[in-house]
Design a protein around this motif. Structure first.
Motif, PDB file in Angstrom:
ATOM      1  N   ALA A 167      33.308  48.328  41.702  1.00 24.83           N
ATOM      2  CA  ALA A 167      33.119  49.274  40.597  1.00 24.83           C
ATOM      3  C   ALA A 167      34.060  50.460  40.708  1.00 24.83           C
ATOM      4  O   ALA A 167      34.603  50.939  39.709  1.00 24.83           O
ATOM      5  CB  ALA A 167      31.667  49.742  40.556  1.00 24.83           C
ATOM      6  N   ARG A 171      36.511  51.013  37.463  1.00 23.27           N
ATOM      7  CA  ARG A 171      35.812  51.896  36.528  1.00 23.27           C
ATOM      8  C   ARG A 171      36.693  52.493  35.428  1.00 23.27           C
ATOM      9  O   ARG A 171      36.205  52.818  34.342  1.00 23.27           O
ATOM     10  CB  ARG A 171      35.147  53.039  37.300  1.00 23.27           C
ATOM     11  CG  ARG A 171      36.126  53.948  38.042  1.00 23.27           C
ATOM     12  CD  ARG A 171      35.397  54.928  38.918  1.00 23.27           C
ATOM     13  NE  ARG A 171      36.311  55.744  39.716  1.00 23.27           N
ATOM     14  CZ  ARG A 171      35.930  56.512  40.730  1.00 23.27           C
ATOM     15  NH1 ARG A 171      34.647  56.577  41.044  1.00 23.27           N
ATOM     16  NH2 ARG A 171      36.820  57.220  41.395  1.00 23.27           N
ATOM     17  N   HIS A 242      29.585  54.662  40.975  1.00 21.92           N
ATOM     18  CA  HIS A 242      31.010  54.772  40.661  1.00 21.92           C
ATOM     19  C   HIS A 242      31.338  54.517  39.193  1.00 21.92           C
ATOM     20  O   HIS A 242      32.351  55.010  38.699  1.00 21.92           O
ATOM     21  CB  HIS A 242      31.803  53.771  41.520  1.00 21.92           C
ATOM     22  CG  HIS A 242      31.596  53.927  42.984  1.00 21.92           C
ATOM     23  ND1 HIS A 242      32.250  54.892  43.728  1.00 21.92           N
ATOM     24  CD2 HIS A 242      30.794  53.251  43.845  1.00 21.92           C
ATOM     25  CE1 HIS A 242      31.876  54.793  44.994  1.00 21.92           C
ATOM     26  NE2 HIS A 242      30.984  53.814  45.085  1.00 21.92           N
ATOM     27  N   ASP A 243      30.520  53.747  38.509  1.00 21.34           N
ATOM     28  CA  ASP A 243      30.830  53.322  37.146  1.00 21.34           C
ATOM     29  C   ASP A 243      29.540  53.320  36.333  1.00 21.34           C
ATOM     30  O   ASP A 243      28.649  52.500  36.566  1.00 21.34           O
ATOM     31  CB  ASP A 243      31.449  51.920  37.176  1.00 21.34           C
ATOM     32  CG  ASP A 243      31.898  51.436  35.805  1.00 21.34           C
ATOM     33  OD1 ASP A 243      31.503  52.036  34.790  1.00 21.34           O
ATOM     34  OD2 ASP A 243      32.635  50.429  35.750  1.00 21.34           O
ATOM     35  N   THR A 246      30.332  50.366  32.484  1.00 20.82           N
ATOM     36  CA  THR A 246      30.495  48.920  32.366  1.00 20.82           C
ATOM     37  C   THR A 246      29.153  48.201  32.419  1.00 20.82           C
ATOM     38  O   THR A 246      28.284  48.533  33.226  1.00 20.82           O
ATOM     39  CB  THR A 246      31.406  48.395  33.481  1.00 20.82           C
ATOM     40  OG1 THR A 246      32.657  49.088  33.420  1.00 20.82           O
ATOM     41  CG2 THR A 246      31.656  46.908  33.326  1.00 20.82           C
TER      42      THR A 246
END
Length: 377
Positions: A167, A171, A242-243, A246
């Protein structure tokens, strides 16, 4: 109306070109997300609908996975992605192996991460989205001994580290359609008193590959729903560090179809809360398209639904086309297969087999259906 017969061939070609062009333009500008009503996919910026029409690029003609050759033979990957685009696809499902991305339980292989970032740029260039399926252990030779020796808690922690690392690398790319946490996770059978628990994490060898793996070796008094929910939560937590954009899913074996009844597990209310859409793998059987449609409807749970694997493995090309057409009213995408060879190349092989002929015929049908699929509301 059958997709491939909706318009004359010449008009179909023009529509396909226009659809691919407009889709590519949108993809370079916008991520894909779930619509505000939660029922389908849209381009994040324009809110226009998006249908998935893609292929699994799970291995090439020699049976190699992408992360086994993408450094030394990058040109091959670039050529394959161009061919996938020419088929009219807008999505590629890739499969990343644990043993290629982790040097240790808490140490990433930076060379693999760098190559993944290179793949993201290629996808952006071609106007293709990536369904990134992780934690693959398809080739046993690539599974580190230390990984199989971990207990459940440590194995899950390592899997979470894998997803956090992926990720973090992905990202910033709008080309990432989703993270598929694992291909077809399963559970051990319930054991009777005194029976030994399962000792192997992998199950169901097929053609030298292990596409299925267990989340645990011992239910230890827990329900499958409890285990699935805890595992999904831990993986999603690692990704969201981290993301936060998505989408996340899990590609599952449709046991409702396989057993002719029952209820979804990962897409049950108890487990599916943090999964953005449902992903199922369907191979309709000859003369049983009705049964496949009925079973697929069980996964229409108020979220987008993607048939993440399909192929005329057990049915005719015409029956698979019928399956797509009839499921279009409640399905938001379909992903088939591309194994590094075009229909023309398959037909010209001196050692061409029936399997090659079936694949070539389906690739031609997939291409013919592309324009209408991409124009579906």
């Amino acid at each position: 109306m059958p997709v491939s017969n909706a318009v004359p061939h010449a008009i179909l070609f023009c529509l396909l070109s226009l659809s691919i062009s407009s889709t590519t333009m949108a993809q370079t500008q916008s991520r894909i997300r779930v619509s505000d009503d939660g029922n389908h996919f849209v381009f994040a910026e324009t809110r226009q609908p998006f249908r998935v029409w893609g292929v699994n690029y799970d291995h090439n003609g020699a049976g190699e996975l992408i992360d086994e050759y993408w450094i030394e033979r990058w040109d091959e990957v670039g050529q394959d992605f161009a061919e996938i685009k020419s088929l009219g696809a807008n999505c590629v499902r890739i499969h990343l192996q644990v043993g290629k991305f982790l040097i240790a339980a808490d140490k990433i292989n930076q060379l693999a991460v760098d190559q993944l970032k290179k793949l993201l740029k290629l996808a952006e260039h071609e106007g293709l989205y990536l369904d990134i399926t992780g934690l693959a252990c398809y080739h046993k030779a690539n599974v580190p001994p230390w990984y199989d020796q971990l207990n459940e808690q440590d194995r899950w922690q390592t899997q979470a580290f894998f997803w956090g690392s992926i990720a973090e690398a992905c990202r910033d790319s709008p080309a990432v359609f989703c993270y598929d946490l694992m291909n077809e996770p399963v559970f051990p059978a319930k054991k009777q008193a005194g029976e030994e628990p399962d000792r192997e994490w992998l199950a169901g060898e097929l053609g030298g590959k292990f596409f299925v793996q267990r989340l645990t070796l011992d239910l230890n008094g827990r329900t499958r729903q409890e285990i699935a929910k805890a595992w999904v939560n831990q993986m999603v937590d690692a990704i969201r560090e981290h993301d936060d954009q998505t989408m996340v899913t899990v590609g599952v074996i449709p046991w409702v179809f396989a057993f002719g009844g029952g209820k979804p597990l990962f897409y049950s209310p108890e487990v599916s809360e943090r999964l953005d859409f449902a992903s199922v793998h369907f191979y309709p059987q000859k003369d049983k398209v009705d049964a496949a449609i009925t079973a697929l409807e069980a996964y229409d749970i108020g979220k987008p639904l993607v048939v993440e694997e399909m192929f005329p493995l057990k049915c005719s090309t015409a029956e698979l086309e019928d399956f797509v057409n009839r499921s279009a009213k409640f399905t938001d995408g379909w992903i088939s297969f591309y194994w590094g060879e075009t229909a023309a190349q398959l037909k010209q092989k001196p050692e061409a087999t029936i399997a090659h002929a079936i694949t070539a015929a389906w690739l031609e049908k997939f291409h013919a259906m592309s324009a209408q699929i991409l124009m579906l509301p």
